[in-house]
Design an enzyme around this catalytic site. Structure first.
Site, PDB file in Angstrom:
ATOM      1  N   ASP A 169       0.817  -1.208   0.000  1.00 36.45           N
ATOM      2  CA  ASP A 169       0.000   0.000   0.000  1.00 36.45           C
ATOM      3  C   ASP A 169       0.854   1.263   0.000  1.00 36.45           C
ATOM      4  O   ASP A 169       0.603   2.202  -0.774  1.00 36.45           O
ATOM      5  CB  ASP A 169      -0.917  -0.023   1.236  1.00 36.45           C
ATOM      6  CG  ASP A 169      -1.824   1.184   1.322  1.00 36.45           C
ATOM      7  OD1 ASP A 169      -1.545   2.059   2.159  1.00 36.45           O
ATOM      8  OD2 ASP A 169      -2.798   1.260   0.563  1.00 36.45           O
ATOM      9  N   ASP A 226       0.060  -9.949   3.802  1.00 35.60           N
ATOM     10  CA  ASP A 226      -1.179  -9.954   4.590  1.00 35.60           C
ATOM     11  C   ASP A 226      -2.431 -10.063   3.729  1.00 35.60           C
ATOM     12  O   ASP A 226      -3.531 -10.194   4.262  1.00 35.60           O
ATOM     13  CB  ASP A 226      -1.279  -8.673   5.429  1.00 35.60           C
ATOM     14  CG  ASP A 226      -0.231  -8.604   6.522  1.00 35.60           C
ATOM     15  OD1 ASP A 226       0.417  -9.631   6.780  1.00 35.60           O
ATOM     16  OD2 ASP A 226      -0.056  -7.523   7.115  1.00 35.60           O
TER      17      ASP A 226
END
Length: 446
Positions: free
Chosen positions: A178, A208
């Site tokens: 991100d 994740d």
């Protein structure tokens, strides 16, 4: 206006930016070419979009794949690859796929590897830039990590674009999570301000599995495989003594996908704790009393805890790491202390074994499924770049490979839906229904 779950809602801007008209015939032979007007209609689930209601959204996305014409002249095109953030299984596989596709299929003039993340663009760090040849990447998929190294933390986009111009780079492939995708947005903005023709293509990476509009991130399958090995060990340890407790800590700062998937894979886990689902230590339905009941009944228990679980039980210090993420409290240390205090109070002997395989999980080579997935991502990234696409990522959205604007994947972090059938299956697998809260009551009424 009443919401209709079957109506088509144009909620998203899915248009992909281009540097200009692609006019050069593709060098690819025996190839089925994709037209830019070819779209794939995807029935987006709540998890894909991060919606908070039960809407069903039908959205068209641009298909990934080779185009009949390229924007860049391959023989005069220099590309660069950079890996950022934490390690993840499959990084070397993506690098290898990009290099082999660019070298053998498009015959680009050069592919450079930028060392140690975005720091590699900044002169003061003194990191090398390496030539990535087909021979140099031939065997890197057999090893974990990234041959280029990585780093965290923001760097000045002006200095990065300065470096791209100095090196005469036409295409930059950015592999990261991100934070990396947000950095890519800033680099694109600086490129547009200078009105230069440099393509920025993102390949989303997160162990994740928490990037929006990426149904499953590369490396996730491998991470789950390794996590199950740790859980199996914890289960064996718990069976070896009376009132044995095996506690396994898994990665998952804000999303508990690894913990949930590994739990479903084995059926040996009795309690799974994830960031999306608050829990209490104390009280009749708290974890400690539930664990005590489990030991009374079966004399052993296995607990899987995602690293970001239970943060509501800690005091947030306000500190952040180099990537700007909040520094988490160590919930497993807190859990171990609470368990010791509780069982001392009730006069029950126990043995607790704690296993933290986090750095083993993220540093291993990719398994077969992830190897295949990484190969596709690298190929599609090169196709998009040579066609002059920019400000985008390649993604597998459900079963389809598509182009996504960077704006979409940075909208919102993907999280487990604790009102879903998937989470219900996790609860049924663990039998932790007595750890009930309002969310779980809602599930039972679905």
């Amino acid at each position: 206006m009443a919401k209709n779950s079957t109506e088509k809602k144009e909620l998203l801007n899915t248009e992909i930016a281009v540097l200009g008209k692609a006019k050069i015939p593709s060098p690819l032979k025996r190839c089925y070419f994709i037209d830019d007007n070819d779209r794939t209609l995807v029935n987006l689930a709540e998890e894909d979009m991060g919606l908070t209601d039960d809407r069903t959204v039908y959205q068209e996305f641009e298909k990934s794949g080779p185009r009949a014409f390229t924007y860049f002249d391959p023989s005069k095109t220099k590309c660069a690859v950079v890996t950022c953030g934490g390690l993840c299984p499959g990084l070397n596989d993506v690098i290898r796929s990009i290099v082999l596709e660019a070298h053998y299929l498009y015959k680009v003039s050069s592919v450079l590897g930028v060392k140690f993340g975005l720091q590699g663009f900044i002169p003061k760090y003194g990191h090398d830039v390496v030539e990535l040849t087909a021979d140099k990447v031939a065997n890197i998929h057999q090893f974990g990590g990234t041959m280029l190294g990585s780093s965290r933390g923001p760097q000045d986009p002006e200095e990065i674009v300065d470096a791209l111009e100095r090196m005469n780079i036409s295409v930059l492939f950015m592999i990261g999570g991100d934070g990396t995708m947000r950095a890519a947005q800033k680099i694109v903005k600086e490129i547009n301000k200078r009105n230069v023709r440099i393509s920025i293509i993102g390949i989303p990476k997160t162990i994740d599995n928490d990037i929006g509009f990426v149904t499953k991130s590369f490396g996730f399958d491998t991470a789950v495989d390794k996590a199950t090995e740790a859980i199996q060990s914890a289960h064996v340890e718990s069976l070896g003594v009376v009132n044995g407790i095996g506690l396994v800590k898994l990665m998952g700062r804000e999303s508990g996908f690894i913990a949930a998937q590994a739990t479903l894979a084995l059926k040996d886990v009795n309690f799974v704790l994830v960031p999306e689902h608050a829990f209490e230590f104390d009280g009749e339905y708290g974890l400690l009393r539930s664990l005590e009941k489990r030991l009374d009944e079966r004399q052993h228990a296995v607990i899987v805890c995602a690293e970001g679980a239970g943060q509501e039980q800690c005091e947030y210090t306000g500190e952040k790491d180099a990537s700007g993420n909040p520094i988490l409290c160590d919930v497993c240390t807190l859990l171990i202390r609470k368990v010791k205090e509780h069982f001392k109070e009730v006069g029950k002997d126990f043995t607790l074994k704690f296993i933290d395989p986090s750095y083993i999980i993220r540093s291993v080579p990719a398994n077969a499924n992830d190897c295949v997935y990484c190969g596709f991502l690298g190929q599609h990234a090169v196709h998009a770049a040579m066609a002059g696409k920019t400000d985008m990522v390649v993604s597998r959205l459900q079963a389809r490979y598509v182009h996504l604007p960077l704006d979409l994947v940075t909208l919102k972090r993907k999280k487990l839906n604790v009102k879903s059938d998937y989470w219900r299956a996790v609860l049924e697998s663990t039998g932790q229904g007595h750890l009930r809260n309002d969310m779980e009551k809602d599930i039972c009424q679905l």
